[in-house]
Design a protein around this motif. Structure first.
Motif, mmCIF file in Angstrom:
data_model
loop_
_atom_site.group_PDB
_atom_site.id
_atom_site.type_symbol
_atom_site.label_atom_id
_atom_site.label_comp_id
_atom_site.label_asym_id
_atom_site.label_seq_id
_atom_site.Cartn_x
_atom_site.Cartn_y
_atom_site.Cartn_z
ATOM 1 N N ASP A 92 0.790 -1.077 0.015
ATOM 2 C CA ASP A 92 0.133 0.097 -0.039
ATOM 3 C C ASP A 92 0.783 1.351 0.154
ATOM 4 O O ASP A 92 0.245 2.524 -0.057
ATOM 5 C CB ASP A 92 -0.950 -0.121 1.057
ATOM 6 N N GLY A 93 2.124 1.151 0.007
ATOM 7 C CA GLY A 93 2.924 2.323 0.098
ATOM 8 C C GLY A 93 2.689 3.514 -1.001
ATOM 9 O O GLY A 93 2.688 4.605 -0.688
ATOM 10 N N ALA A 94 2.728 2.837 -2.237
ATOM 11 C CA ALA A 94 2.313 3.813 -3.265
ATOM 12 C C ALA A 94 1.123 4.805 -2.980
ATOM 13 O O ALA A 94 0.859 5.917 -3.294
ATOM 14 C CB ALA A 94 2.620 3.560 -4.460
ATOM 15 N N ALA A 95 -0.075 3.994 -2.787
ATOM 16 C CA ALA A 95 -1.297 4.647 -2.452
ATOM 17 C C ALA A 95 -1.335 5.588 -1.573
ATOM 18 O O ALA A 95 -2.004 6.390 -1.571
ATOM 19 C CB ALA A 95 -2.227 3.339 -2.276
ATOM 20 N N LEU A 96 -0.788 4.935 -0.170
ATOM 21 C CA LEU A 96 -0.587 5.994 0.928
ATOM 22 C C LEU A 96 -0.043 7.374 0.659
ATOM 23 O O LEU A 96 -0.544 8.436 1.021
ATOM 24 C CB LEU A 96 -0.093 5.174 2.165
ATOM 25 N N THR A 97 1.004 7.103 0.061
ATOM 26 C CA THR A 97 1.795 8.409 -0.415
ATOM 27 C C THR A 97 0.888 9.256 -1.346
ATOM 28 O O THR A 97 0.896 10.576 -0.974
ATOM 29 C CB THR A 97 3.118 8.013 -1.112
ATOM 30 N N ALA A 98 0.049 8.656 -2.389
ATOM 31 C CA ALA A 98 -0.672 9.589 -3.095
ATOM 32 C C ALA A 98 -1.754 10.168 -2.558
ATOM 33 O O ALA A 98 -2.223 11.183 -2.708
ATOM 34 C CB ALA A 98 -0.963 8.599 -4.501
ATOM 35 N N VAL A 99 -2.447 9.487 -1.721
ATOM 36 C CA VAL A 99 -3.466 10.046 -0.962
ATOM 37 C C VAL A 99 -2.924 11.256 0.117
ATOM 38 O O VAL A 99 -3.630 12.150 0.110
ATOM 39 C CB VAL A 99 -4.279 8.981 -0.007
#
Length: 372
Positions: free
Chosen positions: A74-81
């Protein structure tokens, strides 16, 4: 079982009402209207933007299927949100839709006197009750256009849930008014599932999140604007300690790889620009629908909200049940209102659609109201 809650409020603005076993069906939702014999109807019952998900998002989701052999990361999604909202990643919790977040709040956060402001989406109260809470209700009324004054919420409420913009009333409460509900010793939960359908998201509480006293949780969903109800993806925004407390009640890998792809993709600048354009179209199409509906005032049809700002309208008619059934006969499904606490059988909700669909709906409504 948690200690029973108690609620009181200014009777001229709102009042509290304990739930009983014979109250509204909190588990009834608009999708029921378009299942079974309603499958071929024009869907004005579900508040998902028509024509979604867009082709570029479907392509991103299809590409994500090649990664299904691996556990979700989930790292990329967390960063984007987090970047999308100008927050640190530890203030973001990705969830399987906003509905999961309501369950997490109910199970993870302490509350002796929880209160839900109604009429609004019923899942928050249902989740609290399933977790063993006795829930108080603050019922807003049509005489005030269903607008909330902070004084309507009882002082002893230590967990308050409110929607903004509110489903089904389409009321948008000012962020400054909601901020007055925040205080030490209280959890304020604001459901902003429809906020991305508001131009500029101008009433969002997110910009104030880090400055409010007490605990504040803002919930978001990708369901409505992006047409991802079947994917189940949303998120909660709060302080790091609250995010950890909520996450503790999630299973491992709670959000699927395709849902994480959607969260990342829909948080990108180009996606936000598309959502803003969609919000402006919603506003224009809502104004058009409202203007067409004004012709039915002599037939007893009324809008609930003087200044609606959600992608739907709440309507009242003395014989609304018959109106809904006759609309079905003419090919249109609308959302019944009697399952929302504080409303009743005289209410129904209509999703905002394009002007061609609105014209067809209005023509059908003419025929229906001629019979009532």
């Amino acid at each position: 079982m948690n200690a029973p809650g108690h609620a009181h409020a200014d009777a001229t603005k709102a009042h509290a009402d304990a739930t009983d076993a014979h109250g509204p069906d909190l588990r009834h939702h608009g999708d029921v209207e378009v299942r079974g014999d309603g499958a071929g109807l024009v869907d004005l019952a579900v508040n998902v933007r028509a024509g979604t998900p867009p082709a570029w998002l479907r392509a991103r989701l299809a590409a994500s299927l090649a990664t299904l052999a691996a556990y979700p990361e989930d790292g990329a999604a967390l960063t984007a949100v987090a970047r999308r909202h100008g927050l640190a990643a530890d203030r973001v919790l990705l969830t399987a839709g906003a509905a999961e977040a309501f369950v997490l709040v109910a199970r993870a956060l302490p509350a002796r006197h929880p209160v839900v402001v109604h009429p609004q989406f019923t899942e928050p109260e249902a989740a609290l009750r399933d977790a063993g809470h006795a829930v108080g209700r603050v019922l807003l009324g049509p005489e005030d256009g269903f607008r909330l004054t902070p004084e309507a919420v009882p002082e002893e409420a230590d967990l308050v849930v409110v929607g903004n913009p509110t489903n089904p009333t389409s009321v948008l409460h000012p962020a400054t008014a909601l901020a007055r509900l925040a205080r030490e010793g209280r959890t304020l939960v604001v459901d902003e599932a429809f906020m991305d359908a508001v131009p500029d998201e101008h009433a969002s509480l997110v910009p104030l999140l880090e400055r409010l006293p007490g605990r504040t949780v803002v919930l978001r969903s990708l369901t409505k604007t992006w047409g991802l109800a079947g994917l189940r993806v949303g998120y909660a925004l709060s302080d790091p300690a609250t995010v950890r407390a909520l996450a503790h009640h999630q299973p491992l890998w709670p959000v699927s790889a395709p849902a994480l792809t959607a969260a990342e993709a829909c948080s990108a600048p180009e996606a936000l620009a598309e959502a803003e354009e969609a919000a402006k179209r919603f506003a224009d199409d809502r104004a058009y629908l409202s203007a067409r509906l004004a012709a039915f005032r002599e037939a007893g049809l009324r809008e609930a909200t003087p200044e609606p700002e959600g992608p739907f309208l709440l309507l009242r008619h003395p014989d609304a049940d018959a109106v809904r059934e006759r609309l079905r006969e003419r090919g249109f499904a609308v959302r019944r209102g009697d399952t929302f606490p504080g409303l009743g059988p005289r209410w129904f909700r209509v999703a905002v659609r394009d002007r061609t669909t609105t014209d067809k709906f209005v023509n059908a409504l003419h025929k229906v109201l001629d019979r009532t």
